[in-house]
Every structure is written in structure tokens, then in C-alpha cells.
Design a protein around this motif. Structure first.
Motif, mmCIF file in Angstrom:
data_model
loop_
_atom_site.group_PDB
_atom_site.id
_atom_site.type_symbol
_atom_site.label_atom_id
_atom_site.label_comp_id
_atom_site.label_asym_id
_atom_site.label_seq_id
_atom_site.Cartn_x
_atom_site.Cartn_y
_atom_site.Cartn_z
ATOM 1 N N GLU A 51 71.348 32.992 -41.258
ATOM 2 C CA GLU A 51 72.089 33.624 -40.167
ATOM 3 C C GLU A 51 72.551 35.031 -40.526
ATOM 4 O OE1 GLU A 51 75.873 32.694 -37.191
ATOM 5 O OE2 GLU A 51 75.275 31.252 -38.730
ATOM 6 N N GLU A 52 72.107 36.008 -39.742
ATOM 7 C CA GLU A 52 72.448 37.427 -39.931
ATOM 8 C C GLU A 52 72.061 37.916 -41.324
ATOM 9 O OE1 GLU A 52 76.504 38.155 -38.943
ATOM 10 O OE2 GLU A 52 76.330 37.302 -36.941
ATOM 11 N N GLY A 53 71.076 37.274 -41.946
ATOM 12 C CA GLY A 53 70.610 37.708 -43.260
ATOM 13 C C GLY A 53 71.640 37.532 -44.352
ATOM 14 N N LEU A 54 72.502 36.518 -44.222
ATOM 15 C CA LEU A 54 73.593 36.326 -45.177
ATOM 16 C C LEU A 54 73.082 36.137 -46.601
ATOM 17 C CD1 LEU A 54 76.504 35.798 -46.028
ATOM 18 C CD2 LEU A 54 76.252 33.436 -45.225
ATOM 19 N N GLY A 55 72.067 35.286 -46.777
ATOM 20 C CA GLY A 55 71.576 34.997 -48.117
ATOM 21 C C GLY A 55 71.030 36.230 -48.805
ATOM 22 N N ILE A 56 70.200 36.995 -48.096
ATOM 23 C CA ILE A 56 69.610 38.199 -48.682
ATOM 24 C C ILE A 56 70.678 39.254 -48.941
ATOM 25 C CG2 ILE A 56 67.987 40.084 -48.264
ATOM 26 C CD1 ILE A 56 66.277 38.136 -46.686
ATOM 27 N N THR A 57 71.637 39.377 -48.023
ATOM 28 C CA THR A 57 72.730 40.342 -48.214
ATOM 29 C C THR A 57 73.551 39.999 -49.448
ATOM 30 O OG1 THR A 57 72.881 40.706 -45.818
ATOM 31 C CG2 THR A 57 74.767 41.381 -47.157
ATOM 32 N N SER A 58 73.809 38.707 -49.649
ATOM 33 C CA SER A 58 74.599 38.292 -50.812
ATOM 34 C C SER A 58 73.867 38.617 -52.117
ATOM 35 C CB SER A 58 74.912 36.794 -50.740
ATOM 36 O OG SER A 58 73.735 36.019 -50.901
ATOM 37 N N LEU A 59 72.555 38.420 -52.131
ATOM 38 C CA LEU A 59 71.783 38.752 -53.335
ATOM 39 C C LEU A 59 71.762 40.259 -53.566
ATOM 40 C CD1 LEU A 59 68.700 36.339 -53.093
ATOM 41 C CD2 LEU A 59 70.695 36.137 -54.578
ATOM 42 N N SER A 60 71.698 41.041 -52.492
ATOM 43 C CA SER A 60 71.714 42.502 -52.624
ATOM 44 C C SER A 60 73.021 42.972 -53.240
ATOM 45 C CB SER A 60 71.500 43.151 -51.257
ATOM 46 O OG SER A 60 70.262 42.769 -50.699
ATOM 47 N N CYS A 61 74.131 42.402 -52.773
ATOM 48 C CA CYS A 61 75.441 42.758 -53.335
ATOM 49 C C CYS A 61 75.527 42.359 -54.801
ATOM 50 C CB CYS A 61 76.559 42.072 -52.540
ATOM 51 S SG CYS A 61 76.779 42.692 -50.861
ATOM 52 N N LEU A 62 75.040 41.169 -55.104
ATOM 53 C CA LEU A 62 75.115 40.659 -56.476
ATOM 54 C C LEU A 62 74.401 41.602 -57.438
ATOM 55 C CD1 LEU A 62 74.543 36.910 -57.425
ATOM 56 C CD2 LEU A 62 73.835 38.771 -58.924
ATOM 57 N N TYR A 63 73.172 41.979 -57.116
ATOM 58 C CA TYR A 63 72.395 42.793 -58.052
ATOM 59 C C TYR A 63 72.821 44.250 -58.040
ATOM 60 C CZ TYR A 63 69.539 38.871 -59.322
ATOM 61 O OH TYR A 63 69.132 37.668 -59.833
ATOM 62 N N ALA A 64 73.401 44.708 -56.961
ATOM 63 C CA ALA A 64 73.950 46.068 -56.953
ATOM 64 C C ALA A 64 75.118 46.176 -57.922
ATOM 65 C CB ALA A 64 74.396 46.439 -55.541
ATOM 66 N N PHE A 65 75.979 45.162 -57.952
ATOM 67 C CA PHE A 65 77.137 45.209 -58.846
ATOM 68 C C PHE A 65 76.760 44.878 -60.286
ATOM 69 C CE2 PHE A 65 79.446 45.284 -54.888
ATOM 70 C CZ PHE A 65 80.574 46.024 -55.189
ATOM 71 N N ILE A 66 75.613 44.254 -60.498
ATOM 72 C CA ILE A 66 75.139 44.058 -61.872
ATOM 73 C C ILE A 66 74.887 45.409 -62.531
ATOM 74 C CG2 ILE A 66 73.116 43.347 -63.214
ATOM 75 C CD1 ILE A 66 73.020 40.799 -61.677
#
Length: 292
Positions: A51-66
Motif C-alpha cells: 500500500e502506497e509503496g510502504l515496503g519499498i519506501t521503508s527499505l529506501s529510508c533504511l539504506y539511506a541512513f546506513i
């Protein structure tokens, strides 16, 4: 006593000498347990949380902050130490798994960001821990340092690479028990248009999700793996002293060292390959797993 670590020296502690291989097995089991859960959840984000790309957005945030946490890893380890950094990492993994029980932008994104912020120190701690044990073992056994380091890293990454098998095996066994998205029509047309097909025969980017009880069962199993990894680290992994480079590091030095390294021509030539690998992993964890 002291042992060499690169061009620096670190104090040898009683928990390291004589049990180097055992220490590496312990940290390997900890990573094996935690990443069995994490990598399987990562592979399912694009399909479980559509829904609304939640899963992909969460992974994008995770790896950006890595990326940010990797730059600041020496300073963070200076403050926390290696074992505490790992324990905080496992707590973050537990919170990340728990947020998947009720995945929304308000629950999944904060835990993804938190996990990203601690992942840099986590991987740096793992590297320093294994290197410390390798140098100690090589000195004690009068063995070649690089051969010892390769052997201990081989032990660790054997355990780590197996997590893709164990994690995906768990999710496959749990999710397939309902056969929730398997039909002869969709199997015949899966691919670039995703699965399954609509009644009109056209592809759709939304797939049927499994029953909530099935997902909860899978998440409970993954949560048990996370807790086991935390307990393994807390109970059996020895603390080791901070290295000299960590003791002397600060935020400014960490950032300067990172951006100075980018000016190295050898690293610049590697950047295109790193970018290609990143894109390949992004496709593998999102679109590929969604159409499988």
C-alpha cells in the motif's frame, strides 16, 4: 599485552586470547540468527507492504541512513563500544520485526531509520571484532596473519550467507501453507506485469496478500530468531577494548576521512561497480521478489 591492529595497537583482553575461533563462531551465530529474520523480511517488503509503496519506501529510508551511520561509525563505536553497538543493533532488529506486525508509515519508517542508523556501527564492530581475534590468534600460534584473518572471515561469512536459505525457507514454508496466490493462470503470465492477472487477463501490480494469521506466525518465528541473536551476543560474546583509532575518532575526523578517501582514483574507479551492484540489489529485493 598489546597486539598490532593495522598501524595501531589495541589491548588484548582475557576474553579473546585462546578462544578466538570460538568468539568468531559466537558472533557468526548471532548474525546468522538475526539476519535469518531480517533478510527474509527484506525480501518480502515489496509484496507484504504494498500500500502506497510502504515496503519499498521503508527499505529506501533504511539504506539511506546506513550511509550516514557508516560515516560516523568510528565515533559511535568510540562512545558505545563494540559489544554494546551489537546489542543495540539487535534491539533495533527486534523493533523492526515488531513494526511489521502493524506496518504503517508511522511504525515501519521510524524503525527502518533506527535500524539504518545503527547498521554502520554494527558492521564496523563485526569487522573490528573478527580482525582483533585474527591478530590475537596469529600472534599466539605464530601463524600468518592474513591466512588467519581469511579463515575467520570465512567462518563468519559461511554462516552469514546461509541466512538467505534459512530465512527464505521459513517464509516459504509458512506462507505456502495457504497457497494464497497460486493459480494456473497467474503462473502462466507472471513476469514483467507482476502477479496475479486480473479477471480480464491484464497484469496488475497488486498481488493477493496472505491471511493476517499466517503473516503473524511468520513474524513470530522471525522475532524468536532476533531474540536468540540478542541473547547469544549478550551471554557469550566477550567485550574487547576499544582500538586506538576509535578512541581518537570524532565526528569531524570521521567525515573528513570518508570524503578524503573518495578522492583516491582507485576508489573512484570502483564507484560505478558499486552503483551497479546497488541497483541490482534494489531490483532483486523489490520487483524480482514481487513477481516470483
Amino acid at each position: 599485552m598489546k597486539i598490532l591492529f593495522g598501524c595501531k595497537t589495541i589491548e588484548r583482553e582475557a576474553g579473546v586470547t585462546g578462544r578466538e575461533t570460538w568468539n568468531v563462531v559466537i558472533i557468526s551465530l548471532s548474525f546468522f540468527s538475526v539476519f535469518t529474520a531480517y533478510l527474509a523480511l527484506q525480501n518480502l517488503q515489496s509484496s507484504l507492504n504494498q500500500e502506497e509503496g510502504l515496503g519499498i519506501t521503508s527499505l529506501s529510508c533504511l539504506y539511506a541512513f546506513i550511509i550516514l551511520s557508516a560515516i560516523l561509525a568510528p565515533w559511535i563505536i568510540k562512545v558505545l563500544g563494540i559489544k554494546i553497538s551489537l546489542l543495540i543493533s539487535w534491539v533495533s532488529h527486534i523493533l523492526y520485526t515488531c513494526s511489521n506486525f502493524y506496518p504503517t508509515f508511522a511504525t515501519l519508517l521510524p524503525t527502518s531509520i533506527l535500524l539504518g542508523l545503527i547498521s554502520g556501527p554494527m558492521w564496523t564492530s563485526q569487522s573490528v571484532f573478527i580482525s582483533t581475534n585474527a591478530y590475537s590468534s596469529a600472534e599466539m600460534n605464530k601463524a600468518d596473519t592474513h591466512a588467519t584473518l581469511s579463515r575467520l572471515n570465512g567462518i563468519f561469512f559461511t554462516f552469514y550467507e546461509l541466512t538467505q536459505i534459512t530465512g527464505n525457507l521459513v517464509s516459504s514454508l509458512v506462507l505456502n501453507k495457504d497457497d494464497y496466490n497460486t493459480t494456473s493462470v497467474s503462473t502462466a503470465t507472471c513476469g514483467c506485469n507482476d502477479c496475479p492477472v486480473t479477471s480480464s487477463g491484464n497484469g496488475t501490480s497488486t498481488i493477493e496478500e496472505p491471511e493476517a494469521s499466517t503473516v503473524y506466525l511468520m513474524l513470530i518465528i522471525f522475532l524468536v530468531f532476533d531474540v536468540m541473536g540478542f541473547l547469544c551476543t549478550a551471554a557469550f560474546l566477550p567485550s574487547i577494548p576499544k582500538s586506538e583509532w576509535a578512541e581518537q575518532s570524532n565526528v569531524k575526523d570521521s567525515m573528513v576521512a570518508c570524503f578524503s578517501a573518495i578522492r583516491n582514483p582507485k576508489l573512484l574507479f570502483l564507484l560505478p561497480f558499486i552503483s551497479i551492484m546497488a541497483m541490482e540489489q534494489a531490483v532483486l529485493w523489490t520487483d524480482f521478489t514481487k513477481v516470483c
